[in-house]
Design an enzyme around this catalytic site. Structure first.
Site, PDB file in Angstrom:
ATOM      1  N   GLY A  25       0.825  -1.197   0.000  1.00 58.81           N
ATOM      2  CA  GLY A  25       0.000   0.000   0.000  1.00 58.81           C
ATOM      3  C   GLY A  25       0.855   1.242   0.000  1.00 58.81           C
ATOM      4  O   GLY A  25       2.082   1.177  -0.148  1.00 58.81           O
ATOM      5  N   GLY A  26       0.205   2.378   0.169  1.00 65.06           N
ATOM      6  CA  GLY A  26       0.915   3.637   0.110  1.00 65.06           C
ATOM      7  C   GLY A  26       1.859   3.864   1.273  1.00 65.06           C
ATOM      8  O   GLY A  26       2.781   4.673   1.183  1.00 65.06           O
ATOM      9  N   MET A  27       1.645   3.151   2.379  1.00 71.07           N
ATOM     10  CA  MET A  27       2.464   3.370   3.577  1.00 71.07           C
ATOM     11  C   MET A  27       3.476   2.265   3.825  1.00 71.07           C
ATOM     12  O   MET A  27       4.464   2.480   4.517  1.00 71.07           O
ATOM     13  CB  MET A  27       1.574   3.526   4.803  1.00 71.07           C
ATOM     14  CG  MET A  27       0.729   4.784   4.788  1.00 71.07           C
ATOM     15  SD  MET A  27      -0.369   4.872   6.228  1.00 71.07           S
ATOM     16  CE  MET A  27       0.829   4.945   7.556  1.00 71.07           C
ATOM     17  N   GLY A  28       3.223   1.084   3.279  1.00 72.90           N
ATOM     18  CA  GLY A  28       4.136   0.002   3.581  1.00 72.90           C
ATOM     19  C   GLY A  28       3.722  -1.300   2.937  1.00 72.90           C
ATOM     20  O   GLY A  28       2.925  -1.330   1.991  1.00 72.90           O
ATOM     21  N   VAL A  30       3.183  -5.858   3.593  1.00 72.05           N
ATOM     22  CA  VAL A  30       3.015  -6.985   4.498  1.00 72.05           C
ATOM     23  C   VAL A  30       3.729  -8.183   3.884  1.00 72.05           C
ATOM     24  O   VAL A  30       3.609  -8.449   2.683  1.00 72.05           O
ATOM     25  CB  VAL A  30       1.529  -7.309   4.733  1.00 72.05           C
ATOM     26  CG1 VAL A  30       1.376  -8.594   5.541  1.00 72.05           C
ATOM     27  CG2 VAL A  30       0.838  -6.171   5.463  1.00 72.05           C
ATOM     28  N   ASP A 139     -13.124   0.986  11.470  1.00 74.30           N
ATOM     29  CA  ASP A 139     -12.962   0.581  10.068  1.00 74.30           C
ATOM     30  C   ASP A 139     -13.360  -0.875   9.875  1.00 74.30           C
ATOM     31  O   ASP A 139     -12.691  -1.627   9.171  1.00 74.30           O
ATOM     32  CB  ASP A 139     -11.512   0.812   9.618  1.00 74.30           C
ATOM     33  CG  ASP A 139     -11.369   0.818   8.094  1.00 74.30           C
ATOM     34  OD1 ASP A 139     -12.387   1.050   7.402  1.00 74.30           O
ATOM     35  OD2 ASP A 139     -10.257   0.579   7.594  1.00 74.30           O
TER      36      ASP A 139
END
Length: 328
Positions: A25-28, A30, A139
């Site tokens: 994703g945009g942040m990191g 897995v 969420d």
């Protein structure tokens, strides 16, 4: 020059060797990783080095680790470790075998009301435990419900507390910092108070999301759907509420259950996750002993087994990658 993103073969904290990227994703990212001391597979979520310099992103990452780790329940993904190594913040967690509820719905289209009630009973246990600990998930959605095989039964687990709202007594002022008027979460499943950006939401906002998820499971459609955020917010907040039986075949009284689960006035909703789950069990005629497994919240799940992994989509709301695995 040190890498800004983790790569295959990177060893974090001398223990976790990254082997296969599961999601991005945009942040990191897995990863499927090997615990070098225990010789066991784990999942490791890693923030990119540049992203970790953003204080708010780093705080959210820590909040996810602490929120999930504090909840002792077989229905919450187990957090094994958290740390920062060579500039990379990481969370090590159990590697799950199974599929997300989103994947199951994509595969089946709809689910029976009985199966829906069984899954929701497990999700409600996780949510109830979180609320008792002063944590609001904010969420909840099918992507964040993972259905794990456990011998001849299944266990539903709640993932991703990255946008959770945590009591200040748990994490301190930074752990609860949000911008008034900002939207945190996934709009399709937001309560009216969350969709309007209210900072003072309470646990009943999560109960709204559970009602929306159950609607989608039984009918195969989201109750609130639009390509425009403004139009979607209007559907959630002011337009006529959808009626499940107009979208598909549902059990008697399911319409009434949904109307209460997703009442726009929080005071008129179910007041606890357990009350909501009990109400759904009653609608479908499911006895408490017939839930997906006999495990109680005080028992522990079996250790994860080896899996075949498949890359998945990142969660657009939080920007962090998801753990997505499927059975062979």
């Amino acid at each position: 020059m040190a890498a800004k993103v983790p790569e295959i073969g990177l060893v974090l904290a001398g223990r976790y060797r990254l082997e296969v990227k599961l999601g991005e994703g945009g942040m990191g990212t897995v990863w499927r990783a090997e615990h070098l001391v225990l010789c066991a597979p784990v999942a490791v979520k890693v923030l990119d080095r540049d992203v970790s310099k953003d204080e708010e992103a780093h705080d959210r990452f820590i909040r996810e680790a602490r929120s999930a780790a504090a909840l002792r329940s077989p229905h919450v993904v187990q957090i094994l470790d958290y740390g920062v190594d060579n500039g990379f913040p990481y969370i090590a967690m159990e590697l799950l075998e199974g599929e997300t509820l989103q994947q199951r719905l994509a595969r089946l289209g709809t689910m029976t009301a009985l199966d829906t009630a069984r899954i929701m009973a497990h999700v409600a246990r996780a949510v109830a435990r979180a609320h008792e600990a002063g944590v609001i998930h904010r969420d909840l959605k099918p992507e964040n419900v993972f259905i794990v095989k456990n011998e001849d039964a299944e266990i539903a687990k709640v993932l991703d507390f990255g946008v959770a709202k945590v009591d200040k007594a748990q994490l301190g002022p930074k752990g609860t910092r949000t911008r008034t008027g900002s939207l945190l979460g996934t709009p399709f499943y937001m309560s009216p108070e969350q969709a309007q950006g209210n900072k003072t939401i309470d646990p009943r906002s999560d109960l709204w999301a559970l009602g929306v998820i159950a609607f989608e499971c039984v009918t195969g459609k989201r109750p609130f759907e639009s390509e425009g955020l403004g139009d979607l917010v209007l559907q959630i907040c002011v337009r006529d509420m959808p009626v499940p039986s107009q979208f598909g075949e549902v059990p008697p009284k399911f319409d009434d259950w949904f109307a209460k689960a997703c009442h726009r006035d929080p005071e008129q909703r179910f007041q606890t996750a357990r009350e909501l789950a009990d109400g759904l069990r009653e609608v479908v005629g499911l006895e408490a002993r017939e839930t997906m497994t006999t495990l109680s919240d005080d028992e522990h799940t079996a250790p994860p087994r080896s899996v075949v992994v498949r890359s998945g989509q990142a969660d657009d709301s939080s920007g962090t990658a998801k753990t997505i695995v499927e059975t062979p």
